[in-house]
Enzyme design. Structure first.
Site, mmCIF file in Angstrom:
data_model
loop_
_atom_site.group_PDB
_atom_site.id
_atom_site.type_symbol
_atom_site.label_atom_id
_atom_site.label_comp_id
_atom_site.label_asym_id
_atom_site.label_seq_id
_atom_site.Cartn_x
_atom_site.Cartn_y
_atom_site.Cartn_z
ATOM 1 N N LYS A 1 32.314 12.002 90.834
ATOM 2 C CA LYS A 1 31.067 13.228 91.128
ATOM 3 C C LYS A 1 30.660 13.263 92.595
ATOM 4 O O LYS A 1 30.560 14.662 93.265
ATOM 5 C CB LYS A 1 29.990 12.697 90.054
ATOM 6 C CG LYS A 1 30.489 12.693 88.766
ATOM 7 C CD LYS A 1 29.315 12.151 87.763
ATOM 8 C CE LYS A 1 30.081 11.589 86.568
ATOM 9 N NZ LYS A 1 29.294 10.837 85.689
ATOM 10 N N LYS B 1 28.283 -5.095 90.405
ATOM 11 C CA LYS B 1 28.415 -3.610 91.194
ATOM 12 C C LYS B 1 27.491 -3.728 92.538
ATOM 13 O O LYS B 1 27.794 -3.030 93.349
ATOM 14 C CB LYS B 1 27.567 -2.538 90.217
ATOM 15 C CG LYS B 1 28.234 -2.030 89.057
ATOM 16 C CD LYS B 1 27.553 -1.282 88.099
ATOM 17 C CE LYS B 1 28.207 -0.933 86.755
ATOM 18 N NZ LYS B 1 29.190 0.090 86.868
ATOM 19 N N HIS C 1 37.702 -0.627 78.732
ATOM 20 C CA HIS C 1 36.931 -0.279 79.823
ATOM 21 C C HIS C 1 36.662 -1.569 80.678
ATOM 22 O O HIS C 1 35.425 -1.218 81.707
ATOM 23 C CB HIS C 1 35.840 0.427 79.451
ATOM 24 C CG HIS C 1 35.854 1.755 78.734
ATOM 25 N ND1 HIS C 1 35.999 2.905 79.347
ATOM 26 C CD2 HIS C 1 36.200 2.085 77.496
ATOM 27 C CE1 HIS C 1 36.247 4.054 78.602
ATOM 28 N NE2 HIS C 1 36.612 3.427 77.425
ATOM 29 N N THR D 1 33.061 6.427 87.723
ATOM 30 C CA THR D 1 33.202 7.856 87.548
ATOM 31 C C THR D 1 32.318 8.593 88.538
ATOM 32 O O THR D 1 32.358 9.457 88.923
ATOM 33 C CB THR D 1 32.739 8.281 86.191
ATOM 34 O OG1 THR D 1 31.708 7.670 85.540
ATOM 35 C CG2 THR D 1 34.281 7.986 85.232
ATOM 36 N N LYS E 1 24.032 3.772 89.321
ATOM 37 C CA LYS E 1 24.904 3.280 88.566
ATOM 38 C C LYS E 1 24.185 2.050 87.476
ATOM 39 O O LYS E 1 23.025 1.675 88.132
ATOM 40 C CB LYS E 1 26.194 2.776 88.738
ATOM 41 C CG LYS E 1 25.843 1.920 90.097
ATOM 42 C CD LYS E 1 27.016 1.396 90.682
ATOM 43 C CE LYS E 1 27.755 2.210 91.646
ATOM 44 N NZ LYS E 1 29.107 2.688 91.411
ATOM 45 N N ARG E 2 24.507 1.740 86.558
ATOM 46 C CA ARG E 2 23.937 0.602 85.719
ATOM 47 C C ARG E 2 23.638 -0.718 86.851
ATOM 48 O O ARG E 2 24.671 -0.892 87.626
ATOM 49 C CB ARG E 2 24.720 0.282 84.533
ATOM 50 C CG ARG E 2 24.600 0.968 83.356
ATOM 51 C CD ARG E 2 23.214 1.350 82.855
ATOM 52 N NE ARG E 2 22.397 -0.002 82.541
ATOM 53 C CZ ARG E 2 22.514 -0.665 81.130
ATOM 54 N NH1 ARG E 2 23.144 0.046 80.264
ATOM 55 N NH2 ARG E 2 21.890 -1.751 80.890
HETATM 56 C C1 26Q Z 1 29.267 -5.482 74.695
HETATM 57 C C2 26Q Z 1 28.938 -6.713 73.920
HETATM 58 C C3 26Q Z 1 27.530 -6.819 73.540
HETATM 59 C C4 26Q Z 1 26.630 -5.898 73.939
HETATM 60 C C5 26Q Z 1 26.921 -5.007 74.839
HETATM 61 C C6 26Q Z 1 28.217 -4.725 75.277
HETATM 62 C C7 26Q Z 1 28.653 -3.476 76.112
HETATM 63 C C8 26Q Z 1 27.857 -2.535 76.042
HETATM 64 C C9 26Q Z 1 28.408 -1.321 76.844
HETATM 65 C C10 26Q Z 1 29.837 -3.744 76.700
HETATM 66 C C11 26Q Z 1 29.965 -2.650 77.766
HETATM 67 C C12 26Q Z 1 29.578 -1.413 77.869
HETATM 68 C C13 26Q Z 1 29.580 -0.349 78.742
HETATM 69 C C14 26Q Z 1 30.556 -0.460 79.572
HETATM 70 C C15 26Q Z 1 30.834 0.568 80.461
HETATM 71 O O1 26Q Z 1 30.109 1.613 80.711
HETATM 72 N N1 26Q Z 1 32.029 0.547 81.206
HETATM 73 C C16 26Q Z 1 32.628 1.366 82.136
HETATM 74 O O2 26Q Z 1 33.151 2.476 81.896
HETATM 75 C C17 26Q Z 1 33.342 3.479 82.521
HETATM 76 C C18 26Q Z 1 34.379 4.577 82.021
HETATM 77 O O3 26Q Z 1 35.587 4.022 81.637
HETATM 78 C C19 26Q Z 1 34.261 2.919 83.808
HETATM 79 O O4 26Q Z 1 34.391 4.263 84.772
HETATM 80 C C20 26Q Z 1 33.287 1.855 84.384
HETATM 81 O O5 26Q Z 1 34.229 1.118 85.632
HETATM 82 C C21 26Q Z 1 33.028 0.945 83.500
HETATM 83 O O6 26Q Z 1 32.380 -0.370 84.069
#
Ligand code: 26Q
Length: 826
Positions: free
Chosen positions: A666, A560, A366, A662, A554-555
């Site tokens: 929406k 972003k 992702h 995503t 979004k986050r």
């Molecule tokens: C990694 C290492 C240590 C701590 C936390 C993390 C971590 C936590 C959450 C790394 C990534 C995430 C979340 C990622 C995420 O939400 N990615 C999104 O995924 C969506 C679904 O595929 C995409 O549409 C987005 O583009 C993408 O940013």
């Protein structure tokens, strides 16, 4: 009696009306007498005070609990039938550290076609269903797109009658509840489980044990039913809770060592306390690893137990009956854990176990951001999970042998071997072991093949495929936008589009019809009024109904580029105040975002948004044309109010950084126009809607490396008219960062660079001029209301391919190899 027995009892009782069932559960759960309809208008019943509640008045949330329990009882026969009929079939398991499921009651009422019945039941007990639905607290089991995607996939799999389930963690406080105090983000525990949650059923009898060097933990599953739209199939999302095997040490307690007596149980409970503990310290990192191992080990034990009961120890049949989709690297520790379980617990040889393991796992990536690719220090692994560490080293050695045999050079080997320099790279481990690797949008998959995972692509091109993300049209259109849904159903002559979203193309013949355009505009206006009303009631914020609702939700992350949007707004402030610009239609700029608690700069951006909002609100001339709103605690239920009210969808990531997105889908389904870079799924949205029906700005992906190599942000600032004036507001005291130096830091980071970092690595200033020009085109185009509506309608009509039904069907056909089975009831 636990919930399960209770629901079953009522499920098997003689047919009762929903109102009677609701009353029964309400009485049992609240211990209060339930009033009946007194023929009063229930639409504006005030919520009883706490004093009144103590004296027996029932809160809206208690009504929610009672109705939810009644709906659960109704679901039981189908859930049990699904378990019985799917038992012998091949099954797919989605392993994910996050499932952002959102509210459950409305979703289930709509799926089970019980909405009208529930409306009447609530009314007969003297309350309005809308109020009951609003009382539901979102389960806090995810943080962003990856978690919400998992929830959309669950919904689609159930709707498509696929035998697919999910495995995750029952976080007690989820991420955090965001409050904004003085413009700053504050994090508070999100106590979503403070009141019994009727949709979860504990299965204590299915508990398993998970061992770390310093503790053995009992993993207790809690099952959430996943209903599909108008189908009998009900799938299961199994969430693990960590419990200490001994609740406290009675010896220590009796020796008056009270803290010590409970310390161990507290450490165990820490595993499920929150999502993503701050991982800036070694202890935080170890806790995250513990979480990942905890839920993946418990899930694998669950799968192996099920297999053994049905097929004995014929382990090479395991991959015929089970496959596991790894949602990013977070559950990848499941790979060595499956090896351990097969070898140590079930007596398989290494080679036999390896052959099985390689046929079990599929991996979804992702992100291409290197900081998000998880790597674990082998010392941490050695300490917490020594046996798993040994297995990881064996896998690494085996990989190196295979590569040496294939004449792969030393340099390349040290780029892609699972363990390099004492760290294990979970993405590399997944690429080596998994039989399938996929990206989440066409462009993202290309970047994986050409860059991030290029070495693996040359080794095993056949493993790679693209699966562009999608979102469930049930929650993101049918449920959150009933007005638009009704219009679509009427125009198409059927509601078949809800499960076959490509049918929306049948809207195309209507897009030029002025009556349809006007109707669309009226629906949009109503949704804006609803949002304005909600903002007024819950946040005491007033926004004009007749504005351009331009939304970024979004986050919070630098890539972003919420910063680009707020700098544009600040620039707009100066253009109005100093250059005499006048907007024909007010612009309502809405932000919603949580920043990771340890992410300093993200938090500075939240503060900046709030300060620009305050600056503008204090200026009469500007504030009648521009309004900036930061909505605290953005989550799924807030999102459901925002997407339908949007005119403009902000999708402005630095090109190449957003894997897919995503939210963009929406917005499109709800008739907002995309303002975006050619990044992630924006590219496919533009393709589907037509370039003339979106606002794309900024360089193409292949131009980025060249541009960045010679990029001089300071020169870009000076070359962009007005931008210096805007940037200077960050450091001349016009905006107040509370004496923290945060705004000056933002300035330095964009213009000068600091700590040996290059300035503006996300190309904010480079894209500013093109972004502003796109906004200006939007402001002009918005004035032609019917033409605007026509373009929104085309977007809706062409949004079918962004249904998660399409995505999940592709996974089922090409990766999971699953056939549908429609569950029957006798
Ligand atoms: C990694 C290492 C240590 C701590 C936390 C993390 C971590 C936590 C959450 C790394 C990534 C995430 C979340 C990622 C995420 O939400 N990615 C999104 O995924 C969506 C679904 O595929 C995409 O549409 C987005 O583009 C993408 O940013």
């Amino acid at each position: 009696m636990n919930n399960f027995d209770l629901y079953n009892k009522y499920a098997s009782a003689e047919a009762m009306t929903l109102a009677d069932e609701m009353r029964l559960f309400l009485t049992v759960l609240s211990g209060k007498e339930v009033p009946t309809d007194r023929g009063e208008d229930v639409s504006s019943r005030p919520e009883p005070t706490i004093d009144d509640q103590c004296a027996g008045a029932i809160s809206a949330r208690e009504y929610w609990q009672g109705l939810s329990a009644a709906v659960m009882a109704r679901m039981m026969p189908r859930w049990l039938a699904t378990k019985a009929q799917m038992g012998e079939r091949r099954r797919q398991h989605y392993m994910s550290a996050e499932f952002l499921v959102g509210r459950a009651l409305l979703n289930n009422l709509v799926n089970l076609d019980m909405y009208e019945e529930a409306e009447a039941a609530a009314r007969s007990l003297g309350i309005d269903l809308k109020q009951v639905l609003e009382a539901e607290v979102d389960p806090a089991l995810g943080n962003g797109g990856l978690g919400r995607l998992a929830a959309c996939f669950m919904d689609s799999a159930a709707t498509l009658n696929l035998n697919a389930g999910g495995y995750g963690i029952l976080y007690h406080y989820g991420l955090f509840k965001q409050k904004i105090v003085n413009g700053f983000q504050e994090e508070h525990p999100d106590e979503w489980l403070d009141m019994a949650y009727p949709f979860l059923i504990e299965h204590r009898e299915c508990a398993v044990e998970v061992s770390f060097t310093d503790m053995t933990v009992r993993a207790v599953p809690h099952d959430l039913p996943i209903t599909g739209y108008r189908t009998n199939n009900i799938n299961t999302l199994r969430l693990w809770n960590a419990e200490s095997i001994e609740p406290f040490n009675i010896g220590l307690f009796n020796a008056q060592k009270f803290n010590e007596a409970s310390a161990h149980a507290m450490h165990v409970a820490d595993i499920c306390r929150v999502l993503y503990p701050n991982d800036s310290t070694p202890d935080g990192r170890a806790l995250r690893l513990r979480q990942q191992y905890f839920f993946t080990s418990a899930s694998l034990q669950d799968i192996l137990r099920d297999f053994r009961r049905k097929h004995g120890t014929n382990w090479d049949l395991l991959p015929d009956y089970h496959c596991i989709q790894l949602n990013d690297t977070h559950p990848v520790i499941a790979i060595p854990e499956l090896m351990r379980l097969l070898i140590d617990k079930h007596g398989c040889s290494w080679d036999y176990a390896w052959t099985i393991t390689r046929r079990m796992f599929a991996y979804t990536n992702h992100t291409t951001l290197s900081e998000a690719l998880e790597r674990w220090d082998m010392l941490t692994l050695d300490y917490l999970l020594p046996r798993v560490a040994v297995i990881c080293r064996n896998i690494d050695a085996q990989f190196r042998q295979e590569m040496a045999a294939a004449n792969i050079g030393h340099n390349r080997l040290n780029r892609i071997a699972p363990i390099v320099n004492g760290y294990i790279n979970m993405a590399w481990l997944a690429c080596y072991t998994a039989y399938s690797i996929n990206g989440v949008a066409a462009m993202h998959t290309e970047i994986l093949k050409c860059d991030t995972l290029h070495d693996f692509y040359t080794l095993w091109p056949e493993k790679f495929s693209n699966k562009t993300n999608g979102v469930t049209p049930r929650r993101w259109l049918r449920m959150c936008n009933p007005g638009l849904s009704a219009m679509i159903t009427r125009l198409l002559g059927s509601d078949a589009w809800v499960t076959n979203l490509d049918l929306l193309q049948q809207l195309l013949p209507f897009v030029d019809d002025p009556a349809v355009q006007d109707e669309f505009l009226a629906i949009k206006e109503k949704k804006k009024a609803d949002l304005a009303d909600w903002l007024h009631k819950t946040h005491n914020v007033d926004i004009p109904v007749h504005g351009i609702y331009d939304i970024q939700i979004k986050r919070l992350h630098e890539y972003k580029r919420q910063l680009l949007y707020i700098l544009y707004v600040l620039d707009l402030y100066f253009r109005i105040k100093e250059d005499g610009l006048r907007l024909s239609t007010p612009q309502v700029c809405i932000f919603g975002a949580k920043a990771a608690s340890g992410y300093y700069r993200a938090k500075s951006i939240i503060k900046l948004i709030n300060e620009v909002s305050r600056l503008i609100a204090a200026d009469p001339l500007v504030s009648e044309q521009v309004k900036v709103v930061f909505i605290p605690n953005y989550n799924v239920s807030v999102a459901e109010k925002l997407f339908p009210a949007a005119d403009v969808s902000e999708q402005i990531s630095t090109t190449g950084k957003e894997a897919s997105g995503t939210g963009n889908m929406k917005f499109m389904m709800n008739g907002a126009l995309t303002l975006g870079t050619p990044d992630g799924a924006n590219v496919e949205i533009a393709e589907a809607a037509g370039a003339e029906n979106v606002y794309t700005f900024g360089p193409q992906i292949d131009e980025m490396p060249g541009l960045m190599a010679s990029y001089n942000p300071s020169a870009a600032m000076k070359a962009t008219p007005g931008l210096e004036r805007t940037m200077n507001a960050l450091r001349n005291g016009l905006l107040n960062d509370g004496g923290t130096g945060r705004f000056a830091d933002l300035y330095r980071n964009l213009v000068e660079g600091q700590n040996w970092e290059r300035p503006d690595i996300y190309y904010v200033l480079g894209d500013f001029a093109a972004y502003r020009a796109a906004h200006d085109r939007i402001a002009a185009d918005f004035e032609n209301r019917r033409e605007w509506a026509r373009r929104c309608l085309i977007n809706i009509a062409m949004s079918g391919r962004f249904s998660s039904d399409r995505t999940v069907q592709d996974y089922a056909d090409e990766i999971w190899h699953l056939e549908p089975h429609a569950v029957t009831l006798d």
